[in-house]
Write a protein that holds these residues in place. Structure first.
Motif, PDB file in Angstrom:
ATOM      1  N   ALA A 392      41.615  34.584  42.245  1.00  0.00           N
ATOM      2  CA  ALA A 392      40.775  35.546  42.986  1.00  0.00           C
ATOM      3  C   ALA A 392      39.300  35.156  43.053  1.00  0.00           C
ATOM      4  O   ALA A 392      38.687  35.228  44.128  1.00  0.00           O
ATOM      5  CB  ALA A 392      40.940  36.946  42.383  1.00  0.00           C
ATOM      6  N   PRO A 393      38.674  34.730  41.938  1.00  0.00           N
ATOM      7  CA  PRO A 393      37.254  34.356  42.049  1.00  0.00           C
ATOM      8  C   PRO A 393      37.002  33.175  42.986  1.00  0.00           C
ATOM      9  O   PRO A 393      35.918  33.049  43.546  1.00  0.00           O
ATOM     10  CB  PRO A 393      36.877  33.993  40.602  1.00  0.00           C
ATOM     11  CG  PRO A 393      37.880  34.677  39.757  1.00  0.00           C
ATOM     12  CD  PRO A 393      39.144  34.676  40.554  1.00  0.00           C
ATOM     13  N   VAL A 394      38.015  32.323  43.153  1.00  0.00           N
ATOM     14  CA  VAL A 394      37.868  31.148  44.019  1.00  0.00           C
ATOM     15  C   VAL A 394      38.026  31.536  45.486  1.00  0.00           C
ATOM     16  O   VAL A 394      37.365  30.976  46.369  1.00  0.00           O
ATOM     17  CB  VAL A 394      38.915  30.075  43.623  1.00  0.00           C
ATOM     18  CG1 VAL A 394      38.800  28.858  44.515  1.00  0.00           C
ATOM     19  CG2 VAL A 394      38.738  29.682  42.168  1.00  0.00           C
ATOM     20  N   LEU A 395      38.919  32.495  45.747  1.00  0.00           N
ATOM     21  CA  LEU A 395      39.208  32.915  47.129  1.00  0.00           C
ATOM     22  C   LEU A 395      38.705  34.340  47.345  1.00  0.00           C
ATOM     23  O   LEU A 395      39.467  35.225  47.746  1.00  0.00           O
ATOM     24  CB  LEU A 395      40.718  32.834  47.400  1.00  0.00           C
ATOM     25  CG  LEU A 395      41.387  31.479  47.148  1.00  0.00           C
ATOM     26  CD1 LEU A 395      42.887  31.582  47.393  1.00  0.00           C
ATOM     27  CD2 LEU A 395      40.789  30.394  48.024  1.00  0.00           C
ATOM     28  N   ILE A 396      37.432  34.563  47.077  1.00  0.00           N
ATOM     29  CA  ILE A 396      36.921  35.932  47.091  1.00  0.00           C
ATOM     30  C   ILE A 396      36.953  36.538  48.494  1.00  0.00           C
ATOM     31  O   ILE A 396      37.179  37.746  48.658  1.00  0.00           O
ATOM     32  CB  ILE A 396      35.493  35.973  46.494  1.00  0.00           C
ATOM     33  CG1 ILE A 396      35.121  37.399  46.098  1.00  0.00           C
ATOM     34  CG2 ILE A 396      34.477  35.355  47.424  1.00  0.00           C
ATOM     35  CD1 ILE A 396      35.930  37.961  44.982  1.00  0.00           C
ATOM     36  N   ASP A 397      36.756  35.724  49.547  1.00  0.00           N
ATOM     37  CA  ASP A 397      36.826  36.250  50.921  1.00  0.00           C
ATOM     38  C   ASP A 397      38.240  36.712  51.251  1.00  0.00           C
ATOM     39  O   ASP A 397      38.436  37.777  51.849  1.00  0.00           O
ATOM     40  CB  ASP A 397      36.373  35.176  51.920  1.00  0.00           C
ATOM     41  CG  ASP A 397      34.887  34.881  51.790  1.00  0.00           C
ATOM     42  OD1 ASP A 397      34.162  35.769  51.313  1.00  0.00           O
ATOM     43  OD2 ASP A 397      34.457  33.763  52.130  1.00  0.00           O
ATOM     44  N   LYS A 398      39.225  35.889  50.866  1.00  0.00           N
ATOM     45  CA  LYS A 398      40.630  36.281  51.072  1.00  0.00           C
ATOM     46  C   LYS A 398      40.968  37.521  50.239  1.00  0.00           C
ATOM     47  O   LYS A 398      41.734  38.379  50.673  1.00  0.00           O
ATOM     48  CB  LYS A 398      41.547  35.126  50.676  1.00  0.00           C
ATOM     49  CG  LYS A 398      41.581  33.973  51.663  1.00  0.00           C
ATOM     50  CD  LYS A 398      42.482  34.318  52.829  1.00  0.00           C
ATOM     51  CE  LYS A 398      42.611  33.150  53.791  1.00  0.00           C
ATOM     52  NZ  LYS A 398      43.430  33.498  54.965  1.00  0.00           N
ATOM     53  N   TYR A 399      40.399  37.561  49.051  1.00  0.00           N
ATOM     54  CA  TYR A 399      40.625  38.705  48.159  1.00  0.00           C
ATOM     55  C   TYR A 399      40.191  40.002  48.836  1.00  0.00           C
ATOM     56  O   TYR A 399      40.917  41.007  48.817  1.00  0.00           O
ATOM     57  CB  TYR A 399      39.847  38.457  46.869  1.00  0.00           C
ATOM     58  CG  TYR A 399      39.887  39.587  45.870  1.00  0.00           C
ATOM     59  CD1 TYR A 399      40.894  39.670  44.918  1.00  0.00           C
ATOM     60  CD2 TYR A 399      38.896  40.568  45.857  1.00  0.00           C
ATOM     61  CE1 TYR A 399      40.915  40.700  43.983  1.00  0.00           C
ATOM     62  CE2 TYR A 399      38.911  41.593  44.934  1.00  0.00           C
ATOM     63  CZ  TYR A 399      39.930  41.656  43.995  1.00  0.00           C
ATOM     64  OH  TYR A 399      39.946  42.676  43.078  1.00  0.00           O
ATOM     65  N   LEU A 400      39.022  39.982  49.460  1.00  0.00           N
ATOM     66  CA  LEU A 400      38.516  41.189  50.117  1.00  0.00           C
ATOM     67  C   LEU A 400      39.289  41.503  51.390  1.00  0.00           C
ATOM     68  O   LEU A 400      39.581  42.665  51.685  1.00  0.00           O
ATOM     69  CB  LEU A 400      37.033  41.013  50.433  1.00  0.00           C
ATOM     70  CG  LEU A 400      36.084  41.038  49.222  1.00  0.00           C
ATOM     71  CD1 LEU A 400      34.682  40.621  49.636  1.00  0.00           C
ATOM     72  CD2 LEU A 400      36.061  42.410  48.578  1.00  0.00           C
TER      73      LEU A 400
END
Length: 846
Positions: A392-400
């Motif tokens: 999640a911290p690496v793909l924060i845009d996808k996470y949101l």
């Protein structure tokens, strides 16, 4: 039979083989070799092994010209597969060097251009591990111990030689499989594995994987040897040998072929190679992305959840078998490893890793058929959420974009809900989750912790807009209540994570602090009432208390409503109680919190009211902490706590050891750095709020220390100027006005030190004078007590005399009457009746 053995002259056989001549000589040599084989058919005596090896080498040389020597050579090699014979127990040690060299020669005989010889060598080596005793034993001999051959093979470096022989059988499948079989047996030893690694065995074996082999043994044996090398030799060295693009590509091709296999053994081999690939992926230097292997693994990890067609996994079908279950967990593990590699971020984003992992952030519905069992699904769910915390911290845009915050908050609500759920708690990630939802709660909070730790405004605003603060407080209360029933590491971790998340969300935002204060302070207070003995249990109470203090600092300080609420609930008293424990790792943060709270006028009042054990005051506690800190820092003080070094009164031993190092203006000096690292500046700040006068509960020694604390900022300024002066003089001589100014500043600093020393001396003298006065007063009290005791004794003696001596009684009566008469007024008052002082008819002496 022993006589027969003696009749074979091996030296004569060697001499005969060295001769070259007619055809008849060749027949004689072959006949002699057959005789040697016959005589040693039950095993080679240790003393003859070296000469038999020489015969082997001579036969190998003759094979280049005469193929007739092939059969006797194979027969002689076969003898090495039988147990060696010894006459004495000491023979094993005495002949170990010769025997190890002879067994190593077996490996060198792989150069002989004969498949029959090569296969026989491998068979003999394999027989070391499946030793069978011959039908008859030699008279006077006994077989060597079962592991003897294996030990001498290790000493002779047979494994290394055999690895190098792989190049000789590169295009010969049968011979190659026999060599791999022998190496597979040899690789069960750590010593042999290290020898094999030395010969670059890992890369050689990896490049063999793609060879044509209908039986499948090539991949099976090669992967088994690689496994042993990774386990028993240096894992780093093996990975370094496999890091070439050719090796990774070969692994990928074999893995893709096995991925579409349908046999049970294919699935097992696939998983074995997947573990090797995982170990390779942990090394950033391995070209997993360049070879395309990373993409294959990522697509395979997400294909069942995302269900999008992809040519890379064409033909793959999940069977829900145990091997597929293990593969799924291994693939999740690979995703966690790739999340640490910045170059893999794009691959993770493009191949729908985030939606695939979020697929498991939901309540498990009853599984259909075919599908994972409830226990398997729970294990995969927990594993996926654990990996999500890394991804999640690496793909924060996808996470949101995937609304992950919403899913996690809904999932957390289910975790603290009353729905019946019975967690199995079987897996590594299921620790503490048997019969409850604590494991799911634990890993969901880890995800939230990992994303809020980025301090990304978009993430934090999104969380707060969905009511995360209120929900997290509910979760914290739930976990705290559960912890009262049965405390454990999982519950402690859950509480610490929630406190950290709340700290990040509320920091620097007054409105969020107000939201927190409504319910949060009441939940936070019990953490500061923790039994101090729990800090030493090792379960994690230390971390929990530090998290609670951090939450107090971030969620309460800076908001007057929250501060007043905390102080009204006796929060300052609880902080001072914790400070009184004098725990090194707690003192700094608690003093910092109290210093921040001291801007609130109610804080100083509560600190003055507080009383600890033995009626200790806050001022006395702070002074004790100051003295302990100076002791730890090596600050010089005399036996009474007075200043010793007037020039540098508060300098630490570390500061005094440092040489003069000119620093740029942007770099803080040692004197400035010391302020942030020690607790003395915080104690000084608190005394500035408490005041330096009218402090109850202080001894003379405390006042001596207080005099130093009061001038702390002056001493610190003097230290800084001292450093400036030393730096200037280190590089150049200052001009006369500057030098005079520096001298005045230095004298002023020393003058402050002398003033404090004088004040300290006065305090100690007053104390000494007071002690003398107290001693005199005590002496007078003792003297008065003694005089009173003497008067009482004399009165008692007089009483006894009056009761036993009638004449003494009469004298006492006369004295009494005289005293009565003397006490009367001389002038008689008219019209006043006279009263007699005697009691008539009195017959007592008392």
């Amino acid at each position: 039979q022993d006589t027969q053995l003696r009749s074979v002259d091996l030296n004569h056989v060697i001499a005969l083989l060295k001769d070259s001549g007619s055809v008849n000589l060749e027949k004689e040599q072959l006949k002699t070799l057959k005789k040697v084989v016959k005589h040693f058919e039950n095993g080679l005596p240790l003393k003859d092994v070296a000469r038999i090896t020489e015969i082997l080498n001579l036969c190998a040389e003759k094979m280049n010209e005469q193929e007739a020597f092939t059969e006797p050579l194979c027969e002689l090699i076969k003898l090495f597969g039988l147990p060696f014979q010894k006459k004495k127990s000491s023979d094993e040690v005495n002949y170990s060097v010769e025997v190890s060299q002879s067994i190593a020669q077996l490996g060198y005989l792989m150069r002989v251009p004969s498949s029959q010889v090569k296969i026989q060598i491998c068979k003999s080596i394999v027989s070391f591990y499946n030793m069978e005793l011959p039908g008859k034993l030699l008279s006077g001999y006994q077989p060597t111990s079962p592991n003897y051959k294996i030990q001498v093979a290790e000493e002779g470096g047979l494994a290394e030689v055999l690895v190098l022989s792989l190049a000789l059988v590169e295009n010969q499948l049968t011979e190659k499989l026999w060599v791999l079989k022998a190496l597979q047996h040899l690789s069960t030893s750590g010593t042999s594995c290290r020898q094999m690694v030395k010969a670059q065995a890992a890369s050689r074996l990896c490049l063999c994987l793609n060879g044509a082999d209908p039986s499948g043994q090539l991949v099976f044996r090669s992967s088994a040897i690689l496994w042993n090398l990774l386990e028993k030799a240096s894992k780093e060295e093996v990975v370094n040998q496999l890091r070439s693009l050719e090796c990774v590509h070969a692994l990928k091709e074999v893995f893709v072929d096995l991925m579409c296999g349908f046999r049970h053994c294919d699935h097992q081999l696939r998983n074995d190679l997947l573990v090797i690939a995982t170990l390779l992926a942990e090394n950033p230097a391995v070209p997993m992305i360049e070879s395309g292997f990373a993409k294959v693994l990522i697509v395979l990890a997400t294909c069942t959840e995302v269900k999008l067609p992809n040519p890379l996994v064409k033909g793959f079908k999940l069977t829900y078998s145990y091997e597929d279950f293990e593969m799924k967990k291994l693939l999740f593990n690979v995703l966690a490893i790739f999340s640490k590699d910045p170059s893999a971020t794009q691959l993770l984003s493009e191949n729908h890793v985030m939606p695939a992992l979020l697929y498991y952030v939901k309540q498990h519905q009853k599984p259909g058929f075919p599908d994972w069992s409830a226990a398997q699904y729970e294990e995969l769910q927990l594993h996926a959420i654990a990996v999500l915390a890394s991804v999640a911290p690496v793909l924060i845009d996808k996470y949101l974009s995937c609304q992950a915050n919403t899913l996690l908050l809904v999932f957390l609500e289910w975790c603290i809900g009353q729905d019946p759920f019975f967690g199995r708690g079987h897996s590594f990630h299921g620790k503490g989750g048997r019969g409850n939802k604590l494991a799911q709660m634990r890993y969901s909070l880890r995800v939230l912790r990992s994303v809020v730790a980025l301090y990304d405004d978009a993430v934090n605003i999104n969380l707060c807009d969905q009511g995360a603060i209120s929900q997290l407080l509910d979760s914290l209360k739930y976990a705290a209540d559960k912890s009262k029933e049965k405390e454990g590491t999982v519950l402690l971790e859950i509480q610490a994570d929630i406190l950290f998340i709340l700290s990040v969300l509320c920091e620097n935002d007054v409105h969020r602090k107000e939201l927190f204060s409504c319910e949060g302070i009441g939940i936070l207070i019990p953490f500061f009432k923790m039994d101090p003995r729990k800090l030493y249990t090792g379960l994690g109470h230390n971390r929990l208390l530090l998290s609670a203090l951090d939450c107090l600092w971030s969620c309460v300080i800076g908001c007057y409503i929250a501060e007043d609420s905390f102080i009204e609930k006796q929060g300052i008293f609880l902080l001072l109680d914790l400070l009184a424990l004098k725990e090194k790792n707690l003192c700094n943060i608690i003093l910092g919190i109290l210093a921040e709270f001291s801007d609130n006028p109610k804080t100083a009042l509560h600190m003055k009211i507080w009383r600890g054990k033995r009626d200790q005051t806050a001022a006395n506690l702070l002074i004790q902490l100051w003295r302990q800190e100076e002791l730890d820092l090596g600050v010089k003080r005399d036996q009474y706590g007075k200043i010793v070094d007037i020039k540098r009164p508060i300098a630490t031993s570390f500061q005094k050891q440092q040489k003069v190092i000119p620093l740029p203006a942007s770099c803080p000096s040692f004197a400035i750095m010391e302020i942030s690292e020690s607790i003395r500046a915080k104690i000084y700040s608190l005394f500035c709020k408490l005041g330096f006068e009218n402090l109850p509960g202080l001894s003379a020694k405390d006042f001596v220390t207080l005099a130093i604390i009061q001038r702390y900022i002056d001493f610190k300024i003097g230290e800084v100027w001292s450093e400036i002066s030393a730096e200037i003089k280190e590089e150049f001589r200052p001009v006369t006005p500057d030098e005079r100014t520096l001298k005045l500043i230095s004298d002023a600093s020393e003058g402050t030190g002398r003033t404090v020393v004088v004040l300290q001396t006065e305090v100690l003298e007053r104390q000494h004078h007071q002690e003398i006065q107290d001693e005199k007063k005590t002496y007078k009290e003792m003297q008065a007590t003694l005089t009173q005791r003497e008067l009482i004794n004399k009165s008692w003696e007089d009483f006894l005399t009056r009761t036993s001596n009638y004449e003494a009684l009469k004298k006492a009566k006369m004295l009494q009457e005289t005293l009565i008469e003397a006490s009367r007024c001389k002038e008689k008052i008219q019209n006043v009746p006279e009263h007699s002082t005697d009691i008539p008819k009195l017959h007592t002496t008392v």
